[in-house]
Design an enzyme around this catalytic site. Structure first.
Site, PDB file in Angstrom:
ATOM      1  N   HIS A   1       0.805  -1.228   0.000  1.00  0.00           N
ATOM      2  CA  HIS A   1       0.000   0.000   0.000  1.00  0.00           C
ATOM      3  C   HIS A   1       0.835   1.274   0.000  1.00  0.00           C
ATOM      4  O   HIS A   1       0.299   2.359  -0.154  1.00  0.00           O
ATOM      5  CB  HIS A   1      -0.960   0.019   1.189  1.00  0.00           C
TER       6      HIS A   1
HETATM    7  C1  UD1 Z   1      -1.958   5.453   5.776  1.00  0.00           C
HETATM    8  C2  UD1 Z   1      -0.625   5.876   6.405  1.00  0.00           C
HETATM    9  C3  UD1 Z   1       0.336   4.699   6.383  1.00  0.00           C
HETATM   10  C4  UD1 Z   1      -0.283   3.467   7.020  1.00  0.00           C
HETATM   11  C5  UD1 Z   1      -1.589   3.146   6.298  1.00  0.00           C
HETATM   12  C6  UD1 Z   1      -2.272   1.922   6.853  1.00  0.00           C
HETATM   13  C7  UD1 Z   1      -0.056   8.235   6.049  1.00  0.00           C
HETATM   14  C8  UD1 Z   1       0.817   9.168   5.329  1.00  0.00           C
HETATM   15  N1  UD1 Z   1      -0.003   6.942   5.663  1.00  0.00           N
HETATM   16  O1  UD1 Z   1      -1.714   5.200   4.392  1.00  0.00           O
HETATM   17  O2  UD1 Z   1       1.489   5.039   7.105  1.00  0.00           O
HETATM   18  O3  UD1 Z   1       0.611   2.367   6.905  1.00  0.00           O
HETATM   19  O4  UD1 Z   1      -2.453   4.295   6.424  1.00  0.00           O
HETATM   20  O5  UD1 Z   1      -3.290   1.498   6.003  1.00  0.00           O
HETATM   21  O6  UD1 Z   1      -0.773   8.626   6.932  1.00  0.00           O
HETATM   22  N2  UD1 Z   1      -8.961   4.940   1.133  1.00  0.00           N
HETATM   23  C9  UD1 Z   1     -10.216   4.375   1.036  1.00  0.00           C
HETATM   24  N3  UD1 Z   1     -10.863   4.092   2.190  1.00  0.00           N
HETATM   25  C10 UD1 Z   1     -10.342   4.351   3.416  1.00  0.00           C
HETATM   26  C11 UD1 Z   1      -9.090   4.945   3.492  1.00  0.00           C
HETATM   27  C12 UD1 Z   1      -8.398   5.211   2.342  1.00  0.00           C
HETATM   28  O7  UD1 Z   1     -10.716   4.121  -0.042  1.00  0.00           O
HETATM   29  O8  UD1 Z   1     -11.009   4.057   4.427  1.00  0.00           O
HETATM   30  C13 UD1 Z   1      -8.201   5.203  -0.112  1.00  0.00           C
HETATM   31  C14 UD1 Z   1      -8.411   6.587  -0.657  1.00  0.00           C
HETATM   32  O9  UD1 Z   1      -8.451   6.500  -2.026  1.00  0.00           O
HETATM   33  C15 UD1 Z   1      -7.159   7.301  -0.236  1.00  0.00           C
HETATM   34  C16 UD1 Z   1      -6.127   6.202  -0.240  1.00  0.00           C
HETATM   35  O10 UD1 Z   1      -6.834   5.037   0.137  1.00  0.00           O
HETATM   36  O11 UD1 Z   1      -6.843   8.350  -1.089  1.00  0.00           O
HETATM   37  C17 UD1 Z   1      -4.977   6.412   0.692  1.00  0.00           C
HETATM   38  O12 UD1 Z   1      -5.431   6.621   2.033  1.00  0.00           O
HETATM   39  P1  UD1 Z   1      -4.575   7.533   3.043  1.00  0.00           P
HETATM   40  O13 UD1 Z   1      -5.287   7.640   4.326  1.00  0.00           O
HETATM   41  O14 UD1 Z   1      -4.205   8.812   2.393  1.00  0.00           O
HETATM   42  O15 UD1 Z   1      -3.225   6.763   3.244  1.00  0.00           O
HETATM   43  P2  UD1 Z   1      -2.886   5.208   3.312  1.00  0.00           P
HETATM   44  O16 UD1 Z   1      -2.292   4.841   2.015  1.00  0.00           O
HETATM   45  O17 UD1 Z   1      -4.027   4.384   3.827  1.00  0.00           O
END
Ligand code: UD1
Length: 365
Positions: free
Chosen positions: A205
């Site tokens: 991820h």
């Molecule tokens: C975040 C943390 C990472 C951690 C990970 C665990 C930061 C910078 N990164 O990364 O350190 O290891 O969480 O999972 O804080 N999305 C959904 N549903 C959700 C959440 C996210 O669809 O409930 C999708 C969205 O498209 C979003 C993308 O995932 O843009 C990334 O989510 P984001 O919270 O920005 O960071 P993670 O990659 O999950």
């Protein structure tokens, strides 16, 4: 004492659970559990609150997804209002996500003491957003809970006073021990038609991997070429990227890869425990594999958990198909390897990190 605990992402809920349970044992602590809403899908957040039997957060700030500045900035605006309204005496931030950083900066600017759980981890790679978050969080904190001696040493090198740094052990290990028997009762292997030690587990991820279609493609194809049954619980961000690069269909057609939605905590522990090996770019899963005596192959250029690589339980291979194949080939004598891993002394504490953390918080009054 009003203790505000700020979480937002999946791993933060896991590492906070034992601390919440410990805080609940002390009448003198009023726990203010705040969720930023960074993760909002059921299987990225609520499932963990349910499985770990955690209380409903006092507030869910509903911030959601966005660019780093947008997400962190919006969390800061909402957290400032929340902290002003609830007047915590201490603000605790676990891990290294944008929610961690937002909580730390807002509290520091309101002159509130900040306690960082998982302080001092360093990958020395500022290309990883988590490295930026953990460094800035540490430097906004007055109480630094280092999960290992090595993390405390890293903080010493950055000039932190010894008094501020406590080697607490890792609360994620506490969580794993507390949930081990519940995890072993779930039937994820049966559900996916797997036999113990005859499959691998894959998670991806990190933006540095999944946002680069060349790297993502190279890793996924290398793993498909192993022709080893591999369970791949897909993070929403990764699913999006795979779909954009038409890799999703190729994986779905591949007979060896079992694609699933993100799994719950108990299912993931059980899957990891019985895997022949784990391929991952997650920080938490590198440690969980280690604690469950499963060899880990880390799909990154660097790791902050050098404790696991120095003990030869984890090998960092980046995205090189050759290195991935070589690492996988070394992990075929599964029972022998697992027996060796069982004998290693755990540098992440004794499963009582959360007691130490809460006791230090109470002393800090
Ligand atoms: C975040 C943390 C990472 C951690 C990970 C665990 C930061 C910078 N990164 O990364 O350190 O290891 O969480 O999972 O804080 N999305 C959904 N549903 C959700 C959440 C996210 O669809 O409930 C999708 C969205 O498209 C979003 C993308 O995932 O843009 C990334 O989510 P984001 O919270 O920005 O960071 P993670 O990659 O999950």
């Amino acid at each position: 004492m009003r203790l505000m605990l700020v979480v937002g992402a999946r791993p933060q809920i896991i590492k906070s659970a034992p601390i919440i349970r410990e805080a609940q044992k002390h009448d003198e602590i009023e726990l203010q559990f705040v969720h930023t809403g960074q993760h909002y899908d059921f299987e990225m957040s609520k499932i963990f609150l349910d499985e770990m039997m955690l209380p409903e957060p006092l507030a869910n700030l509903g911030v959601g997804s966005g660019t780093h500045a947008w997400q962190t900035g919006n969390m800061m605006v909402e957290l400032e209002k929340t902290m002003i309204a609830h007047k915590p005496d201490v603000v605790m931030v676990p891990g290294d996500t944008n929610s961690t950083l937002a909580g730390a900066i807002v509290a520091a600017k309101l002159h509130l003491p900040v306690a960082h759980v998982e302080a001092g981890a360093r990958s020395y790679d500022m290309g990883m957003p988590e490295e930026v978050n953990r460094r800035l969080t540490d430097h906004s904190s007055s109480l630094l809970f280092a999960p290992t001696k090595n993390c405390a040493k890293n903080l010493g090198l950055e000039g932190f006073p010894k008094k501020a740094v406590k080697v607490s052990g890792d609360s994620m290990y506490d969580a794993l021990l507390q949930h081990a028997s519940a995890a072993s009762r779930n039937d994820i292997l049966g559900k996916l038609g797997l036999r113990s030690e005859e499959y691998a587990t894959l998670t991806l991820h990190r933006p540095e991997n999944v946002d680069d279609s060349r790297i993502l493609g190279r890793m996924v194809k290398a793993i498909m070429s192993l022709k080893l049954t591999t369970v791949f619980p897909v993070h929403p961000r990764t699913r999006q990227r795979l779909a954009e690069n038409s890799l999703l269909a190729r994986i779905q057609e591949n007979a060896h890869i079992k694609l699933t939605d993100p799994l719950g905590y108990h299912e993931m522990l059980q899957l990891t425990k019985h895997s022949r090996m784990v391929f991952t770019d997650s920080g938490g899963l590198q440690k969980e594999a280690f604690w469950l005596h499963t060899p880990c192959v880390t799909l990154r250029e660097r790791t902050e958990w050098i404790e696991t690589t120095e003990l030869h339980a984890n090998v960092v291979v980046g995205s090189s198909p050759e290195k991935i194949r070589r690492a996988a080939a070394r992990n075929t004598e599964t029972s022998e390897i697992k027996t060796k891993l069982r004998k290693i002394k755990n540098p992440f504490g004794d499963g009582h990190a959360s007691q130490r953390i809460i006791s230090e918080i109470l002393k800090s009054r």
